[in-house]
Design an enzyme around this catalytic site. Structure first.
Site, PDB file in Angstrom:
ATOM      1  CB  ILE A 159      19.983  56.045  10.846  1.00 53.83           C
ATOM      2  CG1 ILE A 159      18.791  55.166  11.255  1.00 53.83           C
ATOM      3  CG2 ILE A 159      19.741  57.486  11.283  1.00 53.83           C
ATOM      4  CD1 ILE A 159      18.657  54.947  12.752  1.00 53.83           C
ATOM      5  NE  ARG A 239      20.092  52.432  22.058  1.00 48.64           N
ATOM      6  CZ  ARG A 239      19.181  52.631  21.093  1.00 48.64           C
ATOM      7  NH1 ARG A 239      19.080  53.802  20.495  1.00 48.64           N
ATOM      8  NH2 ARG A 239      18.359  51.662  20.727  1.00 48.64           N
ATOM      9  CD  GLU A 268      18.169  57.920  26.250  1.00 50.33           C
ATOM     10  OE1 GLU A 268      17.219  57.152  26.010  1.00 50.33           O
ATOM     11  OE2 GLU A 268      19.072  58.162  25.454  1.00 50.33           O
ATOM     12  CG  HIS A 287      15.825  57.656  22.769  1.00 51.49           C
ATOM     13  ND1 HIS A 287      16.632  56.756  23.410  1.00 51.49           N
ATOM     14  CD2 HIS A 287      15.682  57.156  21.497  1.00 51.49           C
ATOM     15  CE1 HIS A 287      16.954  55.768  22.592  1.00 51.49           C
ATOM     16  NE2 HIS A 287      16.391  55.990  21.421  1.00 51.49           N
TER      17      HIS A 287
HETATM   18  P1  NAP Z   1      22.670  49.947  10.999  1.00 50.77           P
HETATM   19  O1  NAP Z   1      21.983  49.994   9.682  1.00 50.77           O
HETATM   20  O2  NAP Z   1      23.074  48.631  11.554  1.00 50.77           O
HETATM   21  O3  NAP Z   1      23.964  50.881  10.901  1.00 50.77           O
HETATM   22  C1  NAP Z   1      24.991  50.923  11.833  1.00 50.77           C
HETATM   23  C2  NAP Z   1      26.283  51.230  11.083  1.00 50.77           C
HETATM   24  O4  NAP Z   1      27.327  51.384  12.031  1.00 50.77           O
HETATM   25  C3  NAP Z   1      26.689  50.116  10.124  1.00 50.77           C
HETATM   26  O5  NAP Z   1      27.050  50.683   8.889  1.00 50.77           O
HETATM   27  C4  NAP Z   1      27.901  49.488  10.814  1.00 50.77           C
HETATM   28  O6  NAP Z   1      28.870  49.011   9.927  1.00 50.77           O
HETATM   29  C5  NAP Z   1      28.469  50.676  11.545  1.00 50.77           C
HETATM   30  N1  NAP Z   1      29.304  50.288  12.675  1.00 50.77           N
HETATM   31  C6  NAP Z   1      29.058  49.358  13.621  1.00 50.77           C
HETATM   32  N2  NAP Z   1      30.063  49.318  14.517  1.00 50.77           N
HETATM   33  C7  NAP Z   1      30.960  50.245  14.106  1.00 50.77           C
HETATM   34  C8  NAP Z   1      32.207  50.661  14.602  1.00 50.77           C
HETATM   35  N3  NAP Z   1      32.730  50.150  15.707  1.00 50.77           N
HETATM   36  N4  NAP Z   1      32.875  51.633  13.930  1.00 50.77           N
HETATM   37  C9  NAP Z   1      32.366  52.174  12.796  1.00 50.77           C
HETATM   38  N5  NAP Z   1      31.173  51.803  12.283  1.00 50.77           N
HETATM   39  C10 NAP Z   1      30.478  50.856  12.944  1.00 50.77           C
HETATM   40  O7  NAP Z   1      21.791  50.645  12.085  1.00 50.77           O
HETATM   41  P2  NAP Z   1      20.859  51.927  11.938  1.00 50.77           P
HETATM   42  O8  NAP Z   1      19.484  51.496  11.628  1.00 50.77           O
HETATM   43  O9  NAP Z   1      21.507  52.925  11.065  1.00 50.77           O
HETATM   44  O10 NAP Z   1      20.853  52.430  13.461  1.00 50.77           O
HETATM   45  C11 NAP Z   1      22.062  52.836  14.072  1.00 50.77           C
HETATM   46  C12 NAP Z   1      21.861  53.041  15.557  1.00 50.77           C
HETATM   47  O11 NAP Z   1      21.048  54.189  15.752  1.00 50.77           O
HETATM   48  C13 NAP Z   1      21.101  51.924  16.271  1.00 50.77           C
HETATM   49  O12 NAP Z   1      21.979  50.884  16.666  1.00 50.77           O
HETATM   50  C14 NAP Z   1      20.472  52.612  17.445  1.00 50.77           C
HETATM   51  O13 NAP Z   1      21.319  52.536  18.558  1.00 50.77           O
HETATM   52  C15 NAP Z   1      20.374  54.070  16.998  1.00 50.77           C
HETATM   53  N6  NAP Z   1      18.992  54.518  16.793  1.00 50.77           N
HETATM   54  C16 NAP Z   1      18.533  55.578  17.513  1.00 50.77           C
HETATM   55  C17 NAP Z   1      17.283  56.077  17.279  1.00 50.77           C
HETATM   56  C18 NAP Z   1      16.779  57.265  18.028  1.00 50.77           C
HETATM   57  O14 NAP Z   1      15.589  57.341  18.303  1.00 50.77           O
HETATM   58  N7  NAP Z   1      17.623  58.208  18.369  1.00 50.77           N
HETATM   59  C19 NAP Z   1      16.424  55.480  16.331  1.00 50.77           C
HETATM   60  C20 NAP Z   1      16.911  54.381  15.651  1.00 50.77           C
HETATM   61  C21 NAP Z   1      18.206  53.908  15.873  1.00 50.77           C
HETATM   62  P3  NAP Z   1      28.631  47.791   8.916  1.00 50.77           P
HETATM   63  O15 NAP Z   1      28.156  48.441   7.682  1.00 50.77           O
HETATM   64  O16 NAP Z   1      29.934  47.115   8.798  1.00 50.77           O
HETATM   65  O17 NAP Z   1      27.599  46.887   9.548  1.00 50.77           O
HETATM   66  C1  GLV Z   2      15.660  53.575  18.917  1.00 46.44           C
HETATM   67  O1  GLV Z   2      16.382  54.077  19.697  1.00 46.44           O
HETATM   68  C2  GLV Z   2      16.020  52.471  18.115  1.00 46.44           C
HETATM   69  O2  GLV Z   2      17.081  51.883  18.326  1.00 46.44           O
HETATM   70  O3  GLV Z   2      15.213  52.115  17.226  1.00 46.44           O
END
Ligand code: NAP
Ligand code: GLV
Length: 330
Positions: A159, A239, A268, A287
């Site tokens: 994302i 989150r 939430e 959300h």
């Molecule tokens: P993702 O592809 O796993 O990306 C997470 C990124 O964060 C990765 O690049 C990871 O690093 C990095 N990271 C993890 N821990 C960290 C830390 N302590 N310090 C700095 N960077 C760190 O996940 P995504 O699909 O982008 O989703 C991210 C988050 O968005 C989800 O976990 C979820 O909680 C949230 N989300 C919310 C919604 C919504 O409806 N608002 C929808 C979808 C997701 P690495 O590259 O080393 O792995």
């Molecule tokens: C939504 O919050 C998700 O983690 O996909």
């Protein structure tokens, strides 16, 4: 042959349900409110698999009470509600839905960023309340310029990357901080890797995309918020728990930062009398990052396929604990 039994904890698209029903005997929780912890525990104690949601807490005691469970299929990418270590110990595969929601969630990050910067929600409310008496006032409703500004991405994953790419479309300079540096993205898109300290001090817009883990829990607190530009806007689509809500309230009322766009909140749902809801410089959404028809349908179908693969004892399309394959011998 007896079909496996599965439990689905929330409504999903009919074609995803149809797909599951071809392979399993299905029970669907019928309410909009999630099942309580006790109801969930009782339901999962008897099934082979389940489709679960971010609101369903899957902890050690629930897993201990679910001896037949072989696969849990989460309709989300974030997995902070699931005890993955315990699931792996119990040889339960955990599916999730990365990728298919990244673009829609990034679209919403930009919707929030623009809404706060250009005061979209605030001024719409003002119009509806009958306050628009002068057709065009040169000094009314001035906001922050988005184009040409610096977009900081905290967490350059699926994302984060999509949000960063949208920033380029707005002629923004993109800086990022992430657990792992991404030289290939720096080369391809011109993103600049910066230290944690610098992403807070140099971003005009800071978009948060790290998962909620013990390490990131309440990670953005007073100390970091005080280092941000007073003109900066914080956008959180990760989150709610990644940000210390009380510290954010202080930052917004004391002018440490100028605004916030929040799709997620701690707690939430946000209580309707929460002081943050009284602030004009904040936009709060319920959300809905991935809530487009297309993304949600893709998520539900992917979750259904993950579930079916797990029930068949096969590897999942998207597995959050692939280390489980070794003990399962697949
Ligand atoms: P993702 O592809 O796993 O990306 C997470 C990124 O964060 C990765 O690049 C990871 O690093 C990095 N990271 C993890 N821990 C960290 C830390 N302590 N310090 C700095 N960077 C760190 O996940 P995504 O699909 O982008 O989703 C991210 C988050 O968005 C989800 O976990 C979820 O909680 C949230 N989300 C919310 C919604 C919504 O409806 N608002 C929808 C979808 C997701 P690495 O590259 O080393 O792995
Ligand atoms: C939504 O919050 C998700 O983690 O996909």
């Amino acid at each position: 042959m007896v079909k496996p039994r599965v439990y689905v904890t929330r409504q999903i698209f009919p074609d995803a349900l149809d797909l599951i029903e071809k392979h399993a005997e299905l029970e669907l929780w019928p309410e909009d409110e999630p099942p309580s912890a006790e109801e969930l525990k009782a339901a999962l104690s008897e099934v082979d698999g389940a489709i679960i949601n971010v609101m369903d807490r899957i902890d050690e005691s629930l897993l201990a009470a679910a001896p037949k469970l072989r696969v849990l299929s989460q309709v989300a990418v974030g997995l902070d509600n699931v005890d993955l270590v315990e699931a792996t110990k119990r040889e339960i595969m955990v599916g999730y839905t990365p990728g298919v929601l990244a673009k829609s969630t990034a679209d919403l990050a930009f919707a929030l960023l623009l809404a706060v910067a250009r005061r979209v929600v605030e001024s719409d409310k003002w119009v509806r309340e009958g306050n628009w008496k002068i057709s065009h006032h040169p000094m009314f409703w001035l906001g922050s310029e988005v184009n040409g500004s610096t977009l900081g991405i905290l967490g350059m994953g699926g994302i984060g990357l999509e949000t960063a790419k949208r920033g380029l479309g707005f002629d923004m300079k993109v800086i990022y901080h992430s657990r792992t540096r991404k030289p290939e993205l720096e080369k391809k898109y011109g993103f600049k890797y910066v230290s944690l300290k610098r992403i807070f001090t140099h971003s005009d817009f800071l978009s948060v995309h790290v998962p909620l883990t013990p390490e990131t829990n309440k990670f953005i607190g007073e100390k970091l918020l005080k280092t941000m530009k007073q003109s900066a806007i914080l956008v959180n689509l990760a989150r709610g728990g990644v940000v210390d809500t009380d510290a954010l309230h202080k930052a917004l009322t004391k002018g440490w930062i100028s605004g916030a766009g929040l799709d997620v909140f701690d707690p939430e749902p946000v209580p309707s009398d929460h002081p943050i809801l009284g602030l004009d410089n904040v936009v709060v959404l319920p959300h809905i990052g991935s809530a487009s028809n297309q993304s949600r349908r893709e998520m539900h179908l992917l979750a259904a396929r993950n579930l079916i693969s797990g029930l068949n004892g096969e590897r999942l399309e998207e597995c959050a604990n692939p280390e489980v394959y070794k003990s399962l011998g697949i």
